[in-house]
Scaffold this active site. Structure first.
Site, short mmCIF file in Angstrom:
data_model
loop_
_atom_site.label_atom_id
_atom_site.label_comp_id
_atom_site.label_asym_id
_atom_site.label_seq_id
_atom_site.Cartn_x
_atom_site.Cartn_y
_atom_site.Cartn_z
N ASP A 1 -29.27 -2.88 23.55
CA ASP A 1 -28.05 -2.18 23.13
C ASP A 1 -27.95 -0.83 23.83
O ASP A 1 -28.96 -0.21 24.18
CB ASP A 1 -28.01 -2.00 21.61
N GLU B 1 -31.49 -0.60 18.46
CA GLU B 1 -32.46 0.49 18.53
C GLU B 1 -31.77 1.84 18.46
O GLU B 1 -32.25 2.77 17.81
CB GLU B 1 -33.27 0.39 19.83
#
Length: 422
Positions: free
Chosen positions: A107, A172
């Site tokens: 991400d 994350e």
């Protein structure tokens, strides 16, 4: 270390696949896998297919988001997700040696104002040895280094005693949901490297970061009669000053590992919204920010310090005393974390880096949160950060990663796997 024929074979595989892996990194950066978007999951699926084609055993599973979110130790999320996926590629050993995990996140944060970029934020443009694009530095360059290392290990035919695991996680950037789900799935290793951008330095510890929200109440009235109302904006100003003073106090004492940072534990207000009409006195202000947590500091103590500062402002003002400001802790809640004492992972990573042709490294603690703390505290896995890219370029315009560092990190991670796994 390169005199070992296994290491020489792995090095040949890495050096012979530079063009292939560069193209894979370009494609990875071109996928706009912003947290909470559909592409975050589709990019994960594409990587899962690539790892399977690379000959790895693949575990690609749907994360039970709603179930995990309800748990008291869930690390938080700041964006809405309808789904999320975990991914582990396994290069199996004989079962007779220690295992190593390489854990990276797929991400990325939003691109921001596109006008500040020289090229499209997801172009994957290569210029002067740098690959540009959102997420190139944080941390698709490091993720590709890990993929490159494990692919070279398999292609070289090196027989390992322990498993090498490649974990790719989502979420994350906004809390650590992906690594939390990875550990919940039961994946563990005897050691872990997170190839976050460290400029190939060694980072055995992270500060923490807690997301907070303040809601300041005022009293609305027509702007022409503003003295008969109470502006929530004006009432916020004492809190702004108090938070600045709190930041100074919290940074007055520091661990030697963070001496390189002028402000290792920032307290930042990142978003402020107030009012609903230009000609009205604003009756509500909402401020959201981030509280840095010191190395070794309990999260509860950090929260209490901010809550006390807010309470003291409220006690000093008659209006705020009757309308106290609410403090909410929401979104990402990153506790600090550190490689356990007694681990030799720093020395082994440094040896692998030197054998791969790397220069002298520094050792320091990062002023931001990462999944290191989950791997250590929840998973019980000794974890170190080492990867390509300079964090000064992360989250900003024209983010980039040096391709030479991506390749060097791949060599060093492969050498470390040969060393750790036997």
């Amino acid at each position: 270390m390169t005199s070992d024929p296994r290491r020489a074979a792995v090095l040949d595989e890495i050096d012979g696949s530079v063009a292939e892996m560069t193209q894979r990194l370009v494609e990875l950066v071109r996928a706009p896998s912003v947290g909470g978007t559909d592409v975050e999951s589709s990019a994960q699926a594409a990587l899962a297919a690539e790892l399977a084609r690379d000959g790895l055993e693949v575990d690609h599973w749907q994360v039970p988001l709603r179930e995990l979110e309800s748990r008291p130790d869930f690390p938080g999320m700041e964006v809405e997700r309808s789904e999320a996926w975990g991914l582990v590629g396994r290069l199996p050993g004989t079962g007779e040696g220690p295992s190593l995990m390489l854990n990276g996140h797929i991400d990325v944060v939003p691109e921001g104002d596109r006008a500040t970029w020289a090229d499209d934020p997801f172009s994957g443009t290569i210029r002067d040895g740098q690959l540009y694009g959102r997420g190139a530095c944080d941390m698709k360059g490091g993720l590709l280094s890990a993929v490159w290392a494990i692919t070279a290990l398999r292609r070289s035919g090196a027989r390992l005693q322990g498993d090498v695991l490649l974990a790719s996680v989502q979420g994350e950037e906004d809390g650590g949901m992906g690594t939390y789900a990875l550990l919940d799935r039961g994946w563990r290793a005897d050691a872990c490297i997170i190839p976050e951008p460290t400029s190939l330095d060694l980072v055995p510890a992270n500060a923490g970061a807690l997301t907070f929200r303040l809601t300041v109440r005022g009293l609305a009235t027509h702007a022409s009669r503003r003295l008969s109302g109470v502006s929530a904006i004006e009432k916020f100003w004492p809190f702004w000053e108090a938070l600045g003073a709190l930041e100074s106090r919290r940074n007055s004492r520091r661990d030697p590992l963070v001496d390189r940072w002028t402000l290792p534990y920032p307290l930042s207000v990142g978003m402020v919204s107030a009012g609903s009409w230009a000609s009205s006195v604003p009756d509500v202000l909402v401020a959201e920010g981030r509280l840095g947590v010191a190395l070794g500091e309990p999260v509860e103590d950090a929260r209490a310090s901010l809550e006390l500062a807010v309470a003291e402002v409220c006690d000093s003002d008659p209006w705020l005393k009757e309308h106290p400001v609410a403090v909410e802790w929401w979104g990402g809640q990153f506790a600090p974390g550190a490689l356990p004492e007694g681990s030799d992972l720093i020395e082994r990573m440094a040896d692998a880096h030197r054998a791969a042709g790397g220069a002298t490294q520094e050792t320091w603690a990062a002023p931001y949160g990462s999944d290191l703390r989950l791997m250590v505290s929840t998973g019980g896995v000794p974890t170190l950060q080492y990867g390509p890219g300079d964090t000064r370029l992360a989250h900003g315009p024209d983010e980039s990663v040096p391709l030479a560092e991506v390749a060097l990190a791949a060599r060093a991670l492969a050498f470390l796997a040969l060393d750790v796994c036997g």
